[in-house]
Design a protein around this motif. Structure first.
Motif, PDB file in Angstrom:
ATOM      1  N   PRO A  34       0.797  -1.393   0.087  1.00 52.32           N
ATOM      2  CA  PRO A  34      -0.017  -0.058  -0.028  1.00 52.32           C
ATOM      3  C   PRO A  34       0.829   1.155   0.057  1.00 52.32           C
ATOM      4  O   PRO A  34       1.783   1.337   0.705  1.00 52.32           O
ATOM      5  N   HIS A  35       0.449   2.328  -0.780  1.00 55.00           N
ATOM      6  CA  HIS A  35       1.111   3.429  -1.240  1.00 55.00           C
ATOM      7  C   HIS A  35       0.136   4.498  -1.506  1.00 55.00           C
ATOM      8  O   HIS A  35      -1.023   4.257  -1.807  1.00 55.00           O
ATOM      9  N   PHE A  36       0.553   5.438  -1.585  1.00 58.85           N
ATOM     10  CA  PHE A  36      -0.142   6.857  -2.263  1.00 58.85           C
ATOM     11  C   PHE A  36       0.398   7.061  -3.625  1.00 58.85           C
ATOM     12  O   PHE A  36       1.557   7.016  -3.892  1.00 58.85           O
ATOM     13  N   ASP A  37      -0.186   7.352  -4.567  1.00 63.58           N
ATOM     14  CA  ASP A  37       0.132   7.647  -5.973  1.00 63.58           C
ATOM     15  C   ASP A  37       0.748   9.324  -5.887  1.00 63.58           C
ATOM     16  O   ASP A  37       1.333   9.538  -6.897  1.00 63.58           O
ATOM     17  N   TYR A  38      -0.164  10.081  -5.185  1.00 61.98           N
ATOM     18  CA  TYR A  38       0.375  11.417  -5.032  1.00 61.98           C
ATOM     19  C   TYR A  38       1.647  11.652  -4.388  1.00 61.98           C
ATOM     20  O   TYR A  38       2.251  10.475  -3.734  1.00 61.98           O
ATOM     21  N   PHE A  39       2.309  12.751  -4.637  1.00 71.79           N
ATOM     22  CA  PHE A  39       3.631  12.809  -3.901  1.00 71.79           C
ATOM     23  C   PHE A  39       3.414  13.584  -2.621  1.00 71.79           C
ATOM     24  O   PHE A  39       2.973  14.850  -2.661  1.00 71.79           O
ATOM     25  N   PRO A  40       3.786  13.015  -1.504  1.00 72.33           N
ATOM     26  CA  PRO A  40       3.337  13.445  -0.379  1.00 72.33           C
ATOM     27  C   PRO A  40       4.167  15.146  -0.310  1.00 72.33           C
ATOM     28  O   PRO A  40       5.223  15.072  -0.498  1.00 72.33           O
ATOM     29  N   PRO A  41       3.367  15.999  -0.026  1.00 72.03           N
ATOM     30  CA  PRO A  41       3.829  17.459  -0.061  1.00 72.03           C
ATOM     31  C   PRO A  41       4.771  17.644   0.792  1.00 72.03           C
ATOM     32  O   PRO A  41       5.826  18.427   0.569  1.00 72.03           O
ATOM     33  N   ASP A  42       4.983  16.726   2.047  1.00 71.06           N
ATOM     34  CA  ASP A  42       6.039  17.077   3.026  1.00 71.06           C
ATOM     35  C   ASP A  42       7.239  16.353   3.111  1.00 71.06           C
ATOM     36  O   ASP A  42       7.972  16.826   3.638  1.00 71.06           O
ATOM     37  N   GLN A  43       7.251  15.438   1.951  1.00 71.87           N
ATOM     38  CA  GLN A  43       8.464  14.691   1.795  1.00 71.87           C
ATOM     39  C   GLN A  43       9.499  15.504   0.915  1.00 71.87           C
ATOM     40  O   GLN A  43       8.956  16.119  -0.211  1.00 71.87           O
ATOM     41  N   PRO A  44      10.646  15.729   1.567  1.00 69.99           N
ATOM     42  CA  PRO A  44      11.682  16.427   0.666  1.00 69.99           C
ATOM     43  C   PRO A  44      11.934  15.895  -0.654  1.00 69.99           C
ATOM     44  O   PRO A  44      12.246  16.597  -1.613  1.00 69.99           O
ATOM     45  N   GLY A  45      11.630  14.686  -1.003  1.00 68.91           N
ATOM     46  CA  GLY A  45      11.712  14.245  -2.312  1.00 68.91           C
ATOM     47  C   GLY A  45      10.824  14.619  -3.207  1.00 68.91           C
ATOM     48  O   GLY A  45      11.069  14.573  -4.562  1.00 68.91           O
ATOM     49  N   SER A  46       9.649  15.123  -2.998  1.00 65.66           N
ATOM     50  CA  SER A  46       8.421  15.306  -3.994  1.00 65.66           C
ATOM     51  C   SER A  46       8.699  16.349  -4.861  1.00 65.66           C
ATOM     52  O   SER A  46       8.120  16.221  -5.735  1.00 65.66           O
ATOM     53  N   ALA A  47       9.394  17.414  -4.371  1.00 65.30           N
ATOM     54  CA  ALA A  47       9.706  18.622  -5.119  1.00 65.30           C
ATOM     55  C   ALA A  47      10.330  18.175  -6.480  1.00 65.30           C
ATOM     56  O   ALA A  47       9.780  18.824  -7.479  1.00 65.30           O
ATOM     57  N   VAL A  48      11.139  17.183  -6.571  1.00 65.31           N
ATOM     58  CA  VAL A  48      11.702  16.956  -7.805  1.00 65.31           C
ATOM     59  C   VAL A  48      10.493  16.404  -8.885  1.00 65.31           C
ATOM     60  O   VAL A  48      10.730  16.721 -10.099  1.00 65.31           O
ATOM     61  N   HIS A  49       9.627  15.891  -8.435  1.00 63.83           N
ATOM     62  CA  HIS A  49       8.656  15.131  -9.213  1.00 63.83           C
ATOM     63  C   HIS A  49       7.518  16.275  -9.294  1.00 63.83           C
ATOM     64  O   HIS A  49       7.010  16.077 -10.819  1.00 63.83           O
ATOM     65  N   THR A  50       7.065  17.211  -8.773  1.00 63.33           N
ATOM     66  CA  THR A  50       5.874  17.906  -8.883  1.00 63.33           C
ATOM     67  C   THR A  50       6.480  19.083  -9.548  1.00 63.33           C
ATOM     68  O   THR A  50       5.690  20.062 -10.235  1.00 63.33           O
ATOM     69  N   ALA A  51       8.147  19.340  -9.968  1.00 61.86           N
ATOM     70  CA  ALA A  51       8.354  20.535 -10.598  1.00 61.86           C
ATOM     71  C   ALA A  51       7.831  20.237 -12.035  1.00 61.86           C
ATOM     72  O   ALA A  51       7.653  21.396 -12.787  1.00 61.86           O
ATOM     73  N   ARG A  52       7.638  19.085 -12.688  1.00 64.33           N
ATOM     74  CA  ARG A  52       7.139  18.937 -13.975  1.00 64.33           C
ATOM     75  C   ARG A  52       5.622  18.585 -13.879  1.00 64.33           C
ATOM     76  O   ARG A  52       5.387  17.701 -13.431  1.00 64.33           O
ATOM     77  N   GLY A  53       4.757  19.470 -14.385  1.00 68.89           N
ATOM     78  CA  GLY A  53       3.439  19.207 -14.185  1.00 68.89           C
ATOM     79  C   GLY A  53       2.404  19.253 -13.023  1.00 68.89           C
ATOM     80  O   GLY A  53       1.420  18.853 -12.937  1.00 68.89           O
ATOM     81  N   GLY A  54       3.179  19.645 -11.789  1.00 67.09           N
ATOM     82  CA  GLY A  54       2.479  19.690 -10.698  1.00 67.09           C
ATOM     83  C   GLY A  54       2.164  18.392  -9.991  1.00 67.09           C
ATOM     84  O   GLY A  54       2.739  17.295 -10.418  1.00 67.09           O
ATOM     85  N   GLN A  55       1.248  18.277  -9.123  1.00 74.06           N
ATOM     86  CA  GLN A  55       0.982  17.073  -7.999  1.00 74.06           C
ATOM     87  C   GLN A  55       0.064  16.113  -9.332  1.00 74.06           C
ATOM     88  O   GLN A  55      -0.669  16.415 -10.263  1.00 74.06           O
ATOM     89  N   ARG A  56       0.199  14.880  -8.857  1.00 78.25           N
ATOM     90  CA  ARG A  56      -0.845  13.970  -9.545  1.00 78.25           C
ATOM     91  C   ARG A  56      -2.291  13.915  -8.974  1.00 78.25           C
ATOM     92  O   ARG A  56      -2.267  14.238  -7.835  1.00 78.25           O
ATOM     93  N   VAL A  57      -3.028  13.941  -9.840  1.00 76.86           N
ATOM     94  CA  VAL A  57      -4.650  14.228  -9.535  1.00 76.86           C
ATOM     95  C   VAL A  57      -5.458  12.828  -9.457  1.00 76.86           C
ATOM     96  O   VAL A  57      -6.110  12.776  -8.629  1.00 76.86           O
ATOM     97  N   ALA A  58      -5.110  11.987 -10.482  1.00 81.84           N
ATOM     98  CA  ALA A  58      -6.051  10.715 -10.413  1.00 81.84           C
ATOM     99  C   ALA A  58      -5.215   9.687 -11.192  1.00 81.84           C
ATOM    100  O   ALA A  58      -4.121  10.014 -12.009  1.00 81.84           O
ATOM    101  N   THR A  59      -5.512   8.315 -10.886  1.00 80.83           N
ATOM    102  CA  THR A  59      -5.054   7.220 -11.551  1.00 80.83           C
ATOM    103  C   THR A  59      -5.874   6.455 -12.326  1.00 80.83           C
ATOM    104  O   THR A  59      -6.949   6.271 -11.795  1.00 80.83           O
ATOM    105  N   LEU A  60      -5.415   5.895 -13.628  1.00 80.46           N
ATOM    106  CA  LEU A  60      -6.197   4.516 -13.993  1.00 80.46           C
ATOM    107  C   LEU A  60      -5.413   3.653 -14.095  1.00 80.46           C
ATOM    108  O   LEU A  60      -4.337   3.651 -14.926  1.00 80.46           O
TER     109      LEU A  60
END
Ligand code: PD2
Ligand code: ZN
Length: 292
Positions: A196-222
């Motif tokens: 179990p995990h989240f597909d979004y990048f937890p905003p408070d985790q230091p590594g998330s900024a690298v991923h959200t720099a392009r396109g912002g946060q993930r919003v939904a998954t299929l």
């Protein structure tokens, strides 16, 4: 192994404030590489409970702590997916089998035809690499035990077949095709799983900024199932007590970021261990902005 530094303390308090359960937080920390007992102690300290006291594990204590934390509840606004039992998605009619409001989950049939599923598996089979998971400290992709699968990525629109699927899925999710990451194909052998995990990048985790720099946060998954799995391999939502069985051509949609940019902790999900046969899936993650 990571340590509980200022960034993790921030993550712990914001997750308590958001109303996450202790178990889901411990799972997420273990997934990020913490030892289970270290995660356990850190989470329960944040809830203001004494980890040495056996009573803290009692449901009543947990409930009391959750109530005291006064969570900022996730607001369930209208999801973008069309209403109705049959949705015209670009070039194909897709059937709706189930809708859940909290968390927002929709199960579909016939997203891909059996031939399209088989074609996707065949073109991917020889290009698989062991899957990685985002390291929350560095944002880099690490191979870790929680994700025993192999996968490959296709660039968005990389050939006419992939482009057709990108467009069909964007139409079904009712989200701009430009906001989609490239399709990912994953293969799990027998015993393979994704804890179990989240597909979004937890905003408070230091590594998330690298991923959200392009396109912002993930919003939904299929997640589209490319084959029938004889036993196991369901997509599970442990906080919601729900699981979706893998049926060829079917798919599960879940949405975790609302219009106010809140993130829904009930979308904690995983791929249950495959107990018989193997499992092939195709995943599309949508971002809040164009993923260029
Ligand atoms: O394999 C799955 O069912 C699954 C479940 C949850 C895959 C993913 N998440 C993922 O690739 O994020
Ligand atoms: Zn996932």
């Amino acid at each position: 192994m990571p340590v509980v530094d200022a960034a993790w303390e921030e993550w712990l308090s914001s997750n308590v404030a958001r109303g996450c359960s202790p178990d889901s937080m411990i799972d997420a920390m273990v997934q990020a590489g913490f030892a289970a007992d270290a995660a356990h102690v850190a989470v329960h300290k944040t809830f203001g409970l004494n980890p040495a006291d056996s009573a803290f594990a009692a449901a009543a204590a947990t409930e009391a702590a959750l109530a005291k934390a006064a969570p900022q509840t996730y607001q369930y606004d209208e999801p973008p997916v069309a209403r109705g039992n049959l949705i015209r998605a670009y070039d194909r009619d897709v059937r709706v089998l189930m809708r859940c409001e909290r968390p927002q989950v929709i199960v579909f049939a016939d997203v891909l035809s059996p031939d399209e599923c088989a074609g996707m598996i065949e073109r991917s089979r020889h290009r698989l690499k062991r899957s990685t998971t985002v390291n929350p400290d560095t944002g880099k992709e690490d191979v870790i035990r929680n994700r025993t699968s192999e996968g490959i990525w296709y660039q968005r629109g990389e050939d006419p077949f992939i482009e057709k699927l990108d467009r069909r899925i964007a139409s079904l999710m009712n989200w701009p095709v430009e906001n989609g990451e490239g399709l990912q194909i994953l293969h799990y052998g027998t015993t393979g799983e994704y804890r179990p995990h989240f597909d979004y990048f937890p905003p408070d985790q230091p590594g998330s900024a690298v991923h959200t720099a392009r396109g912002g946060q993930r919003v939904a998954t299929l997640v589209v199932y490319l084959n029938d799995v004889p036993d196991g391999g369901e997509t599970t939502f442990p906080e919601a007590g729900m699981s979706v069985a893998a049926r060829q051509g079917g798919a599960v949609y879940f949405r975790y970021m609302n219009g106010q940019r809140q993130l829904d902790p009930l979308t904690l999900h995983g791929g249950a261990p495959v107990l018989d046969g193997d499992k092939w899936i195709m995943t599309k993650w949508m971002r809040e902005r164009a993923y260029g």
